[in-house]
Design an enzyme around this catalytic site. Sequence first.
Site, mmCIF file in Angstrom:
data_model
loop_
_atom_site.group_PDB
_atom_site.id
_atom_site.type_symbol
_atom_site.label_atom_id
_atom_site.label_comp_id
_atom_site.label_asym_id
_atom_site.label_seq_id
_atom_site.Cartn_x
_atom_site.Cartn_y
_atom_site.Cartn_z
ATOM 1 N N LYS A 1 9.511 5.608 -7.058
ATOM 2 C CA LYS A 1 8.772 4.258 -7.085
ATOM 3 C C LYS A 1 9.430 3.263 -6.510
ATOM 4 O O LYS A 1 9.018 2.006 -5.967
ATOM 5 C CB LYS A 1 8.181 3.864 -8.350
ATOM 6 C CG LYS A 1 7.203 5.097 -8.832
ATOM 7 C CD LYS A 1 6.268 5.506 -8.006
ATOM 8 C CE LYS A 1 5.695 7.079 -8.530
ATOM 9 N NZ LYS A 1 4.588 7.346 -7.450
ATOM 10 N N GLY B 1 1.292 6.296 -12.758
ATOM 11 C CA GLY B 1 0.552 6.796 -13.506
ATOM 12 C C GLY B 1 0.677 5.859 -14.826
ATOM 13 O O GLY B 1 -0.312 6.345 -15.710
ATOM 14 N N LYS C 1 6.838 -8.884 -11.619
ATOM 15 C CA LYS C 1 5.835 -9.884 -12.200
ATOM 16 C C LYS C 1 4.641 -9.256 -12.949
ATOM 17 O O LYS C 1 4.053 -8.393 -12.297
ATOM 18 C CB LYS C 1 5.397 -10.857 -11.317
ATOM 19 C CG LYS C 1 4.427 -12.153 -11.836
ATOM 20 C CD LYS C 1 5.246 -13.094 -12.428
ATOM 21 C CE LYS C 1 4.069 -14.189 -12.930
ATOM 22 N NZ LYS C 1 4.883 -15.288 -13.784
ATOM 23 N N ARG D 1 -1.432 12.922 -1.955
ATOM 24 C CA ARG D 1 -2.179 14.037 -2.094
ATOM 25 C C ARG D 1 -3.747 13.936 -1.927
ATOM 26 O O ARG D 1 -4.038 12.740 -1.888
ATOM 27 C CB ARG D 1 -2.060 14.623 -3.678
ATOM 28 C CG ARG D 1 -2.618 13.569 -4.444
ATOM 29 C CD ARG D 1 -2.696 14.016 -6.029
ATOM 30 N NE ARG D 1 -3.388 12.999 -6.642
ATOM 31 C CZ ARG D 1 -2.596 11.945 -7.133
ATOM 32 N NH1 ARG D 1 -1.253 11.836 -7.227
ATOM 33 N NH2 ARG D 1 -3.424 10.957 -7.919
ATOM 34 N N VAL E 1 -9.040 12.943 -6.804
ATOM 35 C CA VAL E 1 -10.086 13.486 -7.558
ATOM 36 C C VAL E 1 -11.457 12.721 -7.097
ATOM 37 O O VAL E 1 -12.457 13.026 -6.658
ATOM 38 C CB VAL E 1 -10.092 13.015 -8.884
ATOM 39 C CG1 VAL E 1 -11.305 13.253 -9.703
ATOM 40 C CG2 VAL E 1 -8.827 13.909 -9.723
HETATM 41 C C1 MV4 Z 1 1.011 -3.231 -12.969
HETATM 42 C C2 MV4 Z 1 0.422 -3.991 -13.840
HETATM 43 C C3 MV4 Z 1 0.232 -5.395 -13.833
HETATM 44 N N1 MV4 Z 1 1.195 -6.032 -13.202
HETATM 45 N N2 MV4 Z 1 2.133 -3.739 -12.520
HETATM 46 C C4 MV4 Z 1 -0.548 1.102 -14.271
HETATM 47 C C5 MV4 Z 1 -0.303 2.380 -13.751
HETATM 48 C C6 MV4 Z 1 0.707 2.145 -12.916
HETATM 49 N N3 MV4 Z 1 0.136 2.826 -11.542
HETATM 50 C C7 MV4 Z 1 0.864 0.769 -12.566
HETATM 51 N N4 MV4 Z 1 0.145 0.010 -13.566
HETATM 52 C C8 MV4 Z 1 -0.058 -1.206 -13.875
HETATM 53 N N5 MV4 Z 1 1.033 -1.659 -12.957
HETATM 54 C C9 MV4 Z 1 2.332 -5.252 -12.561
HETATM 55 N N6 MV4 Z 1 3.275 -5.862 -11.811
HETATM 56 C C10 MV4 Z 1 -0.805 -3.161 -14.477
HETATM 57 C C11 MV4 Z 1 -0.989 -1.787 -14.760
HETATM 58 C C12 MV4 Z 1 -1.824 -1.369 -15.400
HETATM 59 C C13 MV4 Z 1 -2.737 -0.785 -14.857
HETATM 60 C C14 MV4 Z 1 -3.030 -0.524 -13.260
HETATM 61 C C15 MV4 Z 1 -4.158 0.112 -12.660
HETATM 62 C C16 MV4 Z 1 -5.179 0.670 -13.455
HETATM 63 C C17 MV4 Z 1 -5.129 0.408 -14.908
HETATM 64 C C18 MV4 Z 1 -4.170 -0.298 -15.387
HETATM 65 C C19 MV4 Z 1 -4.130 -0.206 -16.833
HETATM 66 C C20 MV4 Z 1 -3.090 -0.933 -17.364
HETATM 67 C C21 MV4 Z 1 -1.875 -1.427 -16.579
#
Ligand code: MV4
Length: 446
Positions: free
Chosen positions: A116, A164, A201, A291, A294
């Site tokens: 990442k 994820g 952030k 990929r 779903v």
């Molecule tokens: C974040 C975020 C808020 N701020 N990054 C969760 C999965 C991963 N792919 C990245 N995620 C998040 N990254 C920043 N800078 C909040 C999440 C996140 C989230 C993102 C997408 C869908 C659902 C989520 C549920 C909780 C937190």
Amino acid sequence: MFEKVLIANRGEIALRIHRACKEMGIKTVAVHSTADADAMHVRLADEAVCIGPAPARDSYLNKAAIISAAMITGADAIHPGYGFLSENADFAEMVEAHGITWIGPSPKMIRMMGDKVQAKAAAIKSGLPVVPGSDGDVRTVDAAKIVAQKIGYPVIIKAAAGGGGKGMKVAHNESELVEAYNTAKLEAKTSFGNDMVYMEKYLQTPRHIEIQVLADNYGNVVCLGERDCSLQRKHQKVLEESPSPALNKTQREKIMEIVRTAMTKIGYSNLGTIEFLYENGEFYFLEMNTRLQVEHPITEMVTGIDVVREQIRVASGAPLGYSQKDIRFDGYAIECRINAENPETFIPSPGKIGCWHVPGGLWVRVDSAMYSGYKVPPHYDSMVAKLIVFGRSRNGCLMRLKRALDEFVIEGVETTIPLHQRIIANSDFIDGQYNIHWLENFLEKK
Ligand code: MV4
């Protein structure tokens, strides 16, 4: 074009890939665990090879067994589907080393996007907007404090090898930061065997909006619009829709052009998805999935493009044959993931399917590998069907979705159909007013 494709997956996605192959005149090879001898993907395929016992690590994750199955059956290509080995760069390399075509992006691209920190650096370099954060990985608590002072609290600490949602920690002030940093690093080490972490952030109320891209081996890239995947529970998507209720045509065209330019610069090929957080009218790159996903059917519904067919075509060396201006977006599509789980506790409910009656009619699609009398094994994920519905208007799509959910009969296992019925009856959802936290709040309230 390929003569024979080995499908390294199970369930509905194995059927989806089989169907695309059959419509292209391609023979299919199924692989399966001993627990899946009676599975639909095994019955449909032209040939089937048992690759090991029930636990995925011994079968669907068994690289040598899958490659042997491809060699023995004379398959020219392997389609990995989603999950399992689909984003395993070592496997993709092994496949190619055996003279078999990998239906997916290059192993190098998979490896880069899997890290990442590297993925974010590539995103910045190619012009994608990103969340303000650390410049690369953060190696000490003191370095973390300096980054936090620069970008301001709240901050989020993420594992470079994660994705994820695994191993993420939020800190609202410096005293929380020390603990968040140390736990994130420890969890990264134990979960991924790599303790590298980076910082961003923390965005408090974003939506999750992802852009589908398709690219050939000659530098042609098209964007197939977006999917709003904000409705998630514990980082599992529950319901997805396209287009996003949050975007207008101008915003959609702008982000698609940025993504198309970026993917051309990166030299991306095959199918991919760029995930963004979206807040206050701004997009922020999160990660890229290398990929088939779903939720691809909602994109197929609004574009009329068979993305699995296209993925197989470009992997075989065919050029796209059309450009961005040829892509038309029409109507609204929603997908409900139906799991064999208790709709309130989400405890898995494997078992024997009794009556299985799927909804039908115009603009209703059910992707599933279930049948009456089938025993849902406890070893794999609990999704038993995807219900995908299209409408000319969003309201028309919602009315049809309600009708289709009411028509679905699944006996013998508990399912999440009642949860979907509750979600789509809610006024926030009807108004498109939701973010990534909406579903978990909705579930707490009851
Ligand atoms: C974040 C975020 C808020 N701020 N990054 C969760 C999965 C991963 N792919 C990245 N995620 C998040 N990254 C920043 N800078 C909040 C999440 C996140 C989230 C993102 C997408 C869908 C659902 C989520 C549920 C909780 C937190």
